[in-house]
Each structure stands twice: as C-alpha cells, then as structure tokens.
Scaffold this active site. Structure first.
Site, PDB file in Angstrom:
ATOM      1  N   HIS A 184       0.911  -1.476  -0.034  1.00 44.74           N
ATOM      2  CA  HIS A 184       0.115   0.011  -0.378  1.00 44.74           C
ATOM      3  C   HIS A 184       1.186   1.528   0.243  1.00 44.74           C
ATOM      4  CE1 HIS A 184      -3.711   3.007   1.869  1.00 44.74           C
ATOM      5  NE2 HIS A 184      -3.688   1.889   0.752  1.00 44.74           N
ATOM      6  N   LYS A 186       3.187   4.345  -1.152  1.00 46.22           N
ATOM      7  CA  LYS A 186       3.719   5.299  -2.293  1.00 46.22           C
ATOM      8  C   LYS A 186       4.727   6.314  -1.991  1.00 46.22           C
ATOM      9  CE  LYS A 186      -1.567   4.842  -1.252  1.00 46.22           C
ATOM     10  NZ  LYS A 186      -1.425   4.110  -0.371  1.00 46.22           N
ATOM     11  N   ASP A 191      16.221  11.816  -8.697  1.00 46.91           N
ATOM     12  CA  ASP A 191      17.337  12.341  -8.510  1.00 46.91           C
ATOM     13  C   ASP A 191      17.721  11.870  -7.065  1.00 46.91           C
ATOM     14  OD1 ASP A 191      17.954  11.975 -10.799  1.00 46.91           O
ATOM     15  OD2 ASP A 191      18.080  14.236 -10.828  1.00 46.91           O
ATOM     16  N   HIS A 424      -9.765  10.752   2.122  1.00 49.43           N
ATOM     17  CA  HIS A 424      -9.281   9.787   1.655  1.00 49.43           C
ATOM     18  C   HIS A 424      -7.043   9.875   2.090  1.00 49.43           C
ATOM     19  CE1 HIS A 424      -6.016   7.097  -1.142  1.00 49.43           C
ATOM     20  NE2 HIS A 424      -6.687   6.172  -0.816  1.00 49.43           N
ATOM     21  N   LYS A 426      -4.181  10.394   5.015  1.00 48.49           N
ATOM     22  CA  LYS A 426      -4.008   9.752   6.247  1.00 48.49           C
ATOM     23  C   LYS A 426      -3.057  10.915   7.528  1.00 48.49           C
ATOM     24  CE  LYS A 426      -4.789   6.265   3.034  1.00 48.49           C
ATOM     25  NZ  LYS A 426      -5.494   6.038   2.713  1.00 48.49           N
ATOM     26  N   ASP A 431      -0.032  16.137  20.376  1.00 46.67           N
ATOM     27  CA  ASP A 431       0.905  16.534  21.376  1.00 46.67           C
ATOM     28  C   ASP A 431       0.842  18.140  20.533  1.00 46.67           C
ATOM     29  OD1 ASP A 431       0.419  15.218  23.398  1.00 46.67           O
ATOM     30  OD2 ASP A 431       2.560  14.327  23.692  1.00 46.67           O
TER      31      ASP A 431
END
Length: 528
Positions: A184, A186, A191, A424, A426, A431
């Site tokens: 999952h 991404k 470079d 979508h 996440k 704190d």
C-alpha cells in the site's frame, strides 16, 4: 432390499470419490498455473547516493536550500490536488539520473497516462526509471507496463503478483495468504534529491480530474536527508522476495508499443476536458517555485516509518512493523491526538488503547468518512460498531460529509473536505508537535496485512494547522457524532450558522443502514 441399498451406497461413494478427484485435479491444475517464476535471473540495482546526483539541476536546487538548514528536511504540504499532480510531473521532467516510483494503484486515465508518458520521456533522456507497483490493481495495464518495461532505461516490477493475468480471483483459492497481502506504500523520488509521500495513488480521483468521485487527500514533498531514507527503503522493497520483474509475468509487447502510449497521451492532451485540466496545472505557482528553488518549505527533522517488505509474505517480525515504529518514534501522547483516517477500524483492542489514552487526560479527536461519503461500506461497518464505545471513552468523533462549501484552497477544506466526495487523507498529530503523513489507515489490514509507509515530521507549525482544522474547518464541514443520555447516537451538522440534529446517519437510506448492521455482525474485521 439389501442389494438395492448396498448398490445405492456404492453409487454415492462413487460420485463422492469422483467429486473429490475432480476437485483435486482442478486444484492441481490451478496450482500449476499459479506457480511463481524464479527470481534467480533478477538483476540487482540500488539508488544512487545523493552525492552522485548533487550536480543535477534538482541536486543543485536542493543544495542551495539545504545548505542553509544543515541536517534538516524541507517539507511542503501538498494539500491541493492540482499541486500534487503538478509536483509529480515537475519531478519527472527535472530528473536527470533516476526516478524511483512505488504505488498501490495506477489508473489508466488522464493523469495516469500523462505520468506514464512523463516516465517514458524521462527514460528517453537517459534517466533510469524503476517502477514498483502492487499487482492488485494492474489488470488493465499489462500492455502498457510491458511496453514501458521494454525500454532499456525502464524496469517495472510487480509486488505479490498474480501469475494468472486473467481470472485473477482464482489465485485467492490457491494462494490466499500471499494474495491477501498488498503493498500500500506510495512514493515518488527523483534523483534521490526530492520525494513525494502520502496517501495519494495515481488516478484522476486523487488529482481533481475525475468527473464523479473525488478524494480529499494529502501528500508531502520533502527535500534533504530524509530523501535518502526513502530511497534506501525503496531499495528494500525492490529487492524483496515479493518483487517480480515484469517480463517474468507479462506477455511479450506486440500489440501495444511505446508509440501507442505516446499517441494515447497526445490524444488525451487534445481532449477539451484534459486541456482545461492541464491549463489549470499551468497556472500552479508550485511549478515555478519548484523549478526556481523558491518553494516555501518548513525546515525540521523528519524520519521515515515503513514496514519491513517481508510483511508482504507474512514474515516480518514485530520490530519490522510500522505500528512498532510509531511507538518508538512518537512515544506516549501527553496532551492531544488529532487523527484523520478514511478507513478507520479500531477493533476492540484499538478502542481500549484510545480509551486508555483519553483516560490519561489526553484530548483525542478523530475524523473519518461518514456512511454517505465512504467508498468502502464494509470498512464503515467495522468502524460503526465501535462508535458508542469510543464516545463513552470521551473521544470526539467527526464524519466527513459528502460535499462541503469551503473554498478549495483553505487548509481544512483541501485536506479534509473541499468539494471532494470522500476522505482519503491519512494523517495524525500528537501533542501539537509531531505529525505523520503517509499511507497507513488505522485498520487491521494496515496493521497486519498490507505494507505501509510515511513520514513522521517534528513540526509544531504543521501540527497546529491540523489542530486548527479540528477546531474550525472540520466542525463546519463534517458531522459531529454524539451520544444521547439514553445511549443513542445522533449527528450534528452546521448549516448556514445553524445546528441541525440527525437521529439516523445523515444522507443514508434504511437499506444502507441495514446492510451495514448485517456486515458488522460478520467475522471479517481482521480483513478490513
């Protein structure tokens, strides 16, 4: 009678034996056609050290900024979907040495095709392109991937692949344990000088180009020391026992060539809808800021948190899990936890953990999708049955409405709403000092089955922005879930300065709610 009964029994035994034999033969055939190829012929490759790419245009631009912030990482929040796509295109266009790219989903649509073409153009310039895709969502990409892989400067690998390229579901019958584990992660790294990480896959719904479904999502662009961490982590996945060279699995490229990809990209660019989208991109100030090294960055310390790729085969130890990294890097919350998770399935153990945090005086606020906004109803069922327990523990719950009216450029809107139909992003802040942005959902699948990754960023500035979103933007554009004195759930909605109360899940039908209640009973929580 005895003879007749004996004969009948013999017939039944014969048919049962025949059925068992047939099933055994079918299983054997399926197993034969599902055997993974050997990895003995796989050629090793690794990322180039940053010092070897320091003389590239991107390397020089990064060096000019990093030199003024030694040891720190520059972070830019990609909350706007157009900027998120533009940043990937610019990195692909600026790359001179390498592109290392890792995704769970890559669509064969406007944005997906344009990025494929950008990779092809980079390879034509001599850039080494390594593309690692999870194989769960590549069913209509075999020809394109085979064509790209045929380029001398492009190598494509598939994570936990399906040997059968059609009727893939059969693999779940013969190799469920492996096929059920997906990559999952991404990342998009150019470079070994700049990287993009976060929640977005590659597809129109993630970049503001879809006509129907739109996702409110979040990525970060990072420059500096953490980029090499991301590159080394990519190398781990690239060399893992779940990563298979495309040529071992895909058909020979004949009908579909790279020239066909060029033509598809050109056709898309001439389409009026695509032209309107690309014109919007050209107006993005981020393109010029990236090219001119004038991007306003937050300079701070950042660390990569990532699962051991062996998790893809169920072989990662507890210390190789991202959830363990959270505990090690973040520690125990003392004041506040602000959590955004589109697919939030806390489980009974998770509820207890959140309740313990709240009992220690920590303010816990959670935003997830409402039933009307979610694109995965089964996941909502796993969350819905835990709502009362979370609220009883003193945790504040918000659920994204399907549409909002905030301006697209506002922080709260572009992160957690705007005109998007489904959340979508996440992310979470602890704190008001530390922030995580990545692919990890707080659900059993992210914890135990899928591999995940993200950045943990030490930044009171960014953490405070998320806290402000929970105080201002989110209450105005999401339902707040509450518990009545009689123990019944109700939802509060802010509309034109007024507070509306809903005693059933807003925007849903009786049938939808009934289906969710049935799914919630099923013993499938570990799969969600």
């Amino acid at each position: 009678m005895k003879t007749s009964k004996s004969s009948s029994t013999a017939i039944r035994v014969f048919y049962v034996s025949l059925l068992c034999l047939t099933l055994l033969l079918v299983s054997s055939v399926l197993m034969t056609y599902s055997q993974l190829p050997s990895l003995m012929s796989r050629h090793p490759s690794t990322s180039l050290p940053p010092e070897q790419t320091a003389t590239t245009s991107l390397g020089k631009a990064v060096a000019a900024q990093v030199s003024m912030q030694p040891g720190k990482t520059g972070i830019y929040m990609l909350d706007d979907p157009y900027d998120a796509f533009a940043a990937r295109m610019v990195l692909a266009q600026m790359a001179e040495k390498t592109l290392d790219i890792q995704y769970y989903i890559w669509r064969k649509d406007l944005t997906g095709t344009l990025l494929f073409e950008a990779l092809h153009e980079a390879a034509d310039r001599g850039v080494r392109v390594r593309l690692l895709l999870d194989d769960n969502n590549t069913s209509n990409l075999d020809d394109i991937l085979a064509a790209l892989n045929a380029h001398p400067n492009i190598e494509v690998r598939l994570f936990n692949p399906f040997v059968r390229r059609t009727h893939r579901w059969l693999t779940y019958l013969t190799d469920f344990s492996r096929a059920n584990r997906r990559m999952h992660n991404k990342s998009f790294t150019a470079d070994n000088q700049a990287t993009i990480m976060g929640g977005r896959n590659i597809g129109d719904e993630y970049f503001g180009a879809a006509q129907e479904v739109q996702f409110a999502d979040l990525d970060v662009l990072a420059l500096g020391p953490v980029v090499d961490e991301v590159s080394k982590d990519f190398d781990r996945y690239w060399a893992s026992n779940s990563s298979y060279p495309a040529q071992l699995l895909l058909p020979k490229v004949e009908a579909y060539t790279v020239e066909t990809l060029d033509a598809a990209a050109s056709s898309i660019e001439r389409d009026p809808a695509a032209d309107a989208y690309t014109n919007t991109l050209r107006r993005s100030s981020l393109i010029h800021q990236l090219q001119n090294a004038s991007l306003p960055l937050v300079w701070t310390s950042a660390q990569l948190a990532s699962d051991d790729p062996a998790k893809g085969l169920g072989k990662a130890g507890p210390k190789g899990l991202l959830s363990d990294e959270f505990v090690r890097i973040i520690g125990t919350p003392r004041n506040s936890v602000d959590l955004v998770s589109p697919y939030f399935v806390p489980t009974a153990a998770g509820v207890d953990a959140f309740a313990e945090i709240a009992n220690n005086g920590v303010r816990v606020k959670i935003l997830t999708n409402s039933l009307e906004a979610t694109d995965v109803a089964a996941v909502h069922a796993g969350y819905a049955k835990r709502r009362k327990a979370l609220l009883e523990a003193g945790i504040k719950l918000y659920e994204t409405r399907r549409t909002t009216s905030l301006p697209k450029k506002s922080w709260a809107a572009s992160h957690f709403g705007s005109s998007a139909s489904s959340l979508h992003a996440k992310t979470f802040a602890v704190d008001d000092t530390r922030v995580f942005v990545g692919s990890f959902n707080f659900d059993p699948r992210s914890v135990m089955l899928n591999t995940e990754s993200g950045l943990i960023i030490e930044s009171p500035v960014i953490a405070k922005q998320i806290d402000t979103a929970f105080k201002v933007g989110i209450p105005a554009n999401a339902y707040e879930v509450r518990l009545s004195d009689t123990g019944q759930l109700y939802w509060l909605e802010q509309v034109d300065g007024k507070t509306l109360r809903h005693d059933t899940e807003p925007g849903t039908s009786l049938m939808q709610r009934a289906v969710i209640e049935v799914i919630a009973i099923l013993p499938i929580e570990w799969l969600l």
